[in-house]
Motif scaffolding. Sequence first.
Motif, short mmCIF file in Angstrom:
data_model
loop_
_atom_site.label_atom_id
_atom_site.label_comp_id
_atom_site.label_asym_id
_atom_site.label_seq_id
_atom_site.Cartn_x
_atom_site.Cartn_y
_atom_site.Cartn_z
N UNK A 58 0.81 -1.21 0.00
CA UNK A 58 0.00 0.00 0.00
C UNK A 58 0.84 1.26 0.00
N UNK A 59 2.15 1.12 0.12
CA UNK A 59 3.05 2.29 0.08
C UNK A 59 3.72 2.45 -1.28
N UNK A 60 3.17 1.81 -2.30
CA UNK A 60 3.58 2.10 -3.68
C UNK A 60 3.03 3.46 -4.09
N UNK A 61 3.49 4.02 -5.22
CA UNK A 61 3.10 5.39 -5.59
C UNK A 61 1.61 5.65 -5.67
N UNK A 62 0.81 4.73 -6.22
CA UNK A 62 -0.64 4.96 -6.25
C UNK A 62 -1.35 4.23 -5.12
N UNK A 63 -0.60 3.67 -4.19
CA UNK A 63 -1.19 3.09 -2.99
C UNK A 63 -1.58 1.64 -3.09
N UNK A 64 -1.09 0.91 -4.10
CA UNK A 64 -1.38 -0.51 -4.16
C UNK A 64 -0.29 -1.27 -4.91
N UNK A 65 -0.36 -2.60 -4.81
CA UNK A 65 0.62 -3.47 -5.48
C UNK A 65 0.51 -3.41 -6.99
#
Length: 357
Positions: A58-65
């Motif tokens: 969830x800490x990827x740029x858009x908030x998901x895998x």
Amino acid sequence: MATNTRYLGLIDRYRSRLPVKDGCRIISLCEGDTPLIQLHNIPRNRGLDVEIYVKFDGLNPTGSFKDRGMTMAVTQAVSDGSQAVICASTGNTSAAAAAYAARAGIRAFVLIPEGKIAYGKLAQAMMLNATVLQIRGNFDDGMSLVKEVASETPVTIVNSINPYRLQGQKTAAFEIVDALGDAPDYHCLPVGNAGNISAYWMGYSEYFDDSTASHRPVMAGYQAAGAAPFIAGHPIDNPDTVATAIRIGNPQSWDKAKAAEKESGGWFDAISDEEILATQRMLAGEEGIFAEPASATSVAGAIRDIKSGRIPSGSRIVCTLTGNGLKDPDIAIEQCGKPQIVDATLGAVESAIASAF
């Protein structure tokens, strides 16, 4: 002078393990490299004798895998000369497709179920300049339409039927082994369209095949009870669950996911909406990790199977958290109720604080 060691994204880090053409333009938002967080309070508070981690994608740029797969899918689309991408989505894929298309300077078209998408995800797709089409149907209807459109229009599908998506997503398994020094004993995931469990198994298998890892984990996939085609043994026509990210009745990666289950000696199981929401609150309240409801499915399943002995004591477990809690703020607020309102005086604030203990 300091050496430049700026992280440039998962394609840059794992390029030798990815099908990337020499000289092609990489479309990246510095995705990947997400934290692997060991849970302390949850197992201690429940007397669980295990070592349990969460891979917080969830800490990827858009908030998901989804960003892991989208960097590969859009990089390949641009390399092939595509000017537009298209996807069906319950929300996270639409946000990732829109972001990476914007980064690449191409168009994004997304089909989402009307009234069945969390506002946080809808806001992302719209702000990221995608053409958003809400259909009077569910994700599976949207997926069928996307396939038809792509067969007649020069657009690239970036759902997980695109093989480059799974190539990008397999890097999460690499990161886990790199962090732990070996594969975990068990890996627990939420399962909707089933691409992620397939991708993780691909990544673990590659590291095992070249002896980077000494073994491969048992793969356990958990579905929401109202959207559990793997448990039913057939597609579900009208899936329904509070976990919108896995509200899918006809997984597109069915065969790959079943292969991962069989080859790893793993299983699929169903989790009720009540368990999902309780675990979401548990993760936030006891560990400080705010994940969207679908993410909590993996931890709920792991805890249940640890308690039953299906996952034995002493095991090292990784649970994937697929999306950020801010993706679906309405569900979070509904669970917690309205904030307490007090007068703007020292006495009122002190009294409220005292009553909380």
